[in-house]
Design a protein around this motif. Structure first.
Motif, PDB file in Angstrom:
ATOM      1  N   MET A 171       0.833  -1.209   0.000  1.00  0.00           N
ATOM      2  CA  MET A 171       0.000   0.000   0.000  1.00  0.00           C
ATOM      3  C   MET A 171       0.865   1.254   0.000  1.00  0.00           C
ATOM      4  SD  MET A 171      -3.105  -1.059   2.580  1.00  0.00           S
ATOM      5  CE  MET A 171      -3.914   0.533   2.371  1.00  0.00           C
ATOM      6  N   GLN A 174       2.194   1.723  -3.344  1.00  0.00           N
ATOM      7  CA  GLN A 174       1.111   1.783  -4.320  1.00  0.00           C
ATOM      8  C   GLN A 174       1.179   0.650  -5.367  1.00  0.00           C
ATOM      9  OE1 GLN A 174       1.235   5.771  -5.900  1.00  0.00           O
ATOM     10  NE2 GLN A 174       0.404   6.677  -4.039  1.00  0.00           N
ATOM     11  N   SER A 176      -0.478  -2.319  -4.337  1.00  0.00           N
ATOM     12  CA  SER A 176      -1.343  -3.268  -3.627  1.00  0.00           C
ATOM     13  C   SER A 176      -2.240  -4.065  -4.572  1.00  0.00           C
ATOM     14  CB  SER A 176      -2.206  -2.539  -2.592  1.00  0.00           C
ATOM     15  OG  SER A 176      -2.934  -1.497  -3.191  1.00  0.00           O
TER      16      SER A 176
END
Length: 335
Positions: A171, A174, A176
Motif C-alpha cells: 500500500m 502503491q 497493492s
C-alpha cells in the motif's frame, strides 16, 4: 473413523482419467462455450487470428494445467510435512510456508520489479524456507510449541504478521492491486512463461519427495524408532524440507496462495491407501491435482458468470476438515 484401504495402483491408474476429464471440461466451458473441434485445432493447428484459439492457448489451457500442477505440488508438500513433523495439522498454509513465499514476492515486486520469472520462483522458494523457519523456530522456543495445535496457532500468527507487513509495504508503494493477485490467487491470469519455468522446479520437488518416501515412512514412526533403524534423520528432514520449499515456492509463484489443499488431501490419501509414504506421495499428487481442478470448476460456476476465488472453495472444504481434526485428535501428535 476406520481406514478404507484401496490399492494405490487403482488410484494411480484411475485418477489421470478424472484429471483429464476436469481439464477438458475446464477448457470447453466458460463464459463462452467452445467446441471440442475448436480446442483440437487451437492446440495442433493454431490460428493467431482466431479469437477462440487465442482464448484456449493463452487462458484456458494454461489455467487448467497450472491448477492441476499446483494441486499436486501442495498436496505432496503437505504429505511430506505431516510425515516428517508427525503433526496431523502440518501443511504449507498453516505453517507459514505459503505466507513466507507471498511475503518475499511482495518485497521483490516493490524493490526489484521486472526480475526474470526464474528468479521470482527461486525467491519464492526462499520465502517458503523463511516462513517455515520462523514458525518451527518459534515453536522450538515455546513450551510444547511443537504440538499440533500450538504450532498451527504459531503458524497462523506469523502468517498473519507476514501478510500484514506485505500489505502495508504494498500500500505504501502503491502496488497493492498487483500484489493482491498473489494473496487472492490468480488462476485466471496464469503467465505462460512462468508456467513453463515452474514445471522443472516443481518436478524436482516431487522427485525429492518420491526418493525420500521410504525414509519419511520410517521417520513418521518416531525419532527414536527411526534412529534405531539406522535412519539419518537430520539429512532426511533437510531433503524433505527442500522438497516442501520447492513445491510450495513454485505453487505460490505460479498462482499465489491457496489454502487447505496440503492439509486435506494427505489425510484423505492416508485414509485410502494406508501409511506407507511410497504410496501416499504419488497418490496425494494425483488426488490433489483432481481436487484443485474440481475446485477451480466450482469457483467458476458457483456464481456464474462471475468467478468466485478458488481459495473460497478450498476453504469451504478445508475449514470444516480442520475443525474435525482438532476435535478428533485434540493436541496430540500423530503416533
Amino acid at each position: 473413523m476406520k481406514s478404507i484401504f484401496i490399492r494405490p495402483y487403482t488410484i494411480l491408474i484411475c485418477s489421470p482419467i478424472f484429471i483429464c476429464a476436469v481439464v477438458l471440461i475446464s477448457i470447453l466451458y466458460g463464459t463462452k462455450d467452445i467446441s471440442a473441434i475448436t480446442v483440437w485445432e487451437a492446440i495442433f493447428h493454431f490460428d493467431a487470428s482466431n479469437i477462440d484459439h487465442q482464448i484456449i492457448r493463452t487462458s484456458r489451457l494454461p489455467r487448467a494445467i497450472a491448477v492441476i500442477l499446483v494441486g499436486a505440488f501442495l498436496a505432496v508438500a503437505g504429505a511430506v510435512m505431516q510425515g516428517i513433523a508427525r503433526n496431523y495439522l502440518a501443511s504449507p498454509s498453516l505453517m507459514g510456508v505459503n505466507d513466507g513465499s507471498a511475503f518475499v514476492i511482495t518485497l521483490v515486486m516493490v524493490f526489484f520489479p521486472g526480475l526474470p520469472n526464474y528468479q521470482m520462483i527461486l525467491l519464492s522458494m526462499l520465502g517458503s524456507a523463511l516462513g517455515a523457519s520462523l514458525v518451527f523456530g518459534f515453536g522450538s522456543f515455546i513450551r510444547n510449541g511443537l504440538s499440533p495445535v500450538r504450532l498451527a496457532i504459531i503458524g497462523t500468527v506469523i502468517g498473519t504478521f507476514l501478510s500484514s507487513v506485505a500489505t502495508a509495504v504494498a500500500m505504501y508503494f502503491q502496488v497493492s492491486q498487483t500484489v493482491s493477485a498473489w494473496y487472492n490467487t490468480k488462476v485466471h491470469m496464469v503467465d505462460l512463461n512462468m508456467l513453463f519455468l515452474s514445471i522443472p522446479f516443481g518436478l524436482f520437488g516431487l522427485l525429492l519427495a518420491i526418493v525420500s518416501a521410504r525414509a519419511i515412512t520410517i521417520t513418521s514412526l518416531g525419532e527414536d524408532t527411526a534412529i534405531s533403524l539406522g535412519q539419518k534423520t537430520k539429512i532426511i528432514k533437510l531433503i524433505s524440507m527442500l522438497s516442501v520449499v520447492c513445491l510450495t515456492g513454485t505453487a505460490v509463484a505460479l498462482v499465489g496462495k491457496i489454502a487447505f489443499v496440503g492439509l486435506v488431501i494427505p489425510h484423505i490419501t492416508r485414509f485410502l491407501v494406508g501409511v506407507d509414504y511410497r504410496f501416499i506421495i504419488p497418490c496425494s499428487a494425483v488426488i490433489g491435482a483432481f481436487f484443485l481442478g474440481l475446485c477451480d470448476l466450482m469457483s467458476r460456476y458457483i456464481n456464474f458468470p462471475y468467478e468466485t476465488p478458488i481459495g473460497v472453495v478450498t476453504s469451504l472444504v478445508g475449514i470444516p476438515f480442520f475443525l474435525f481434526l482438532i476435535r478428533k485428535f485434540g493436541g496430540e501428535s500423530r503416533g
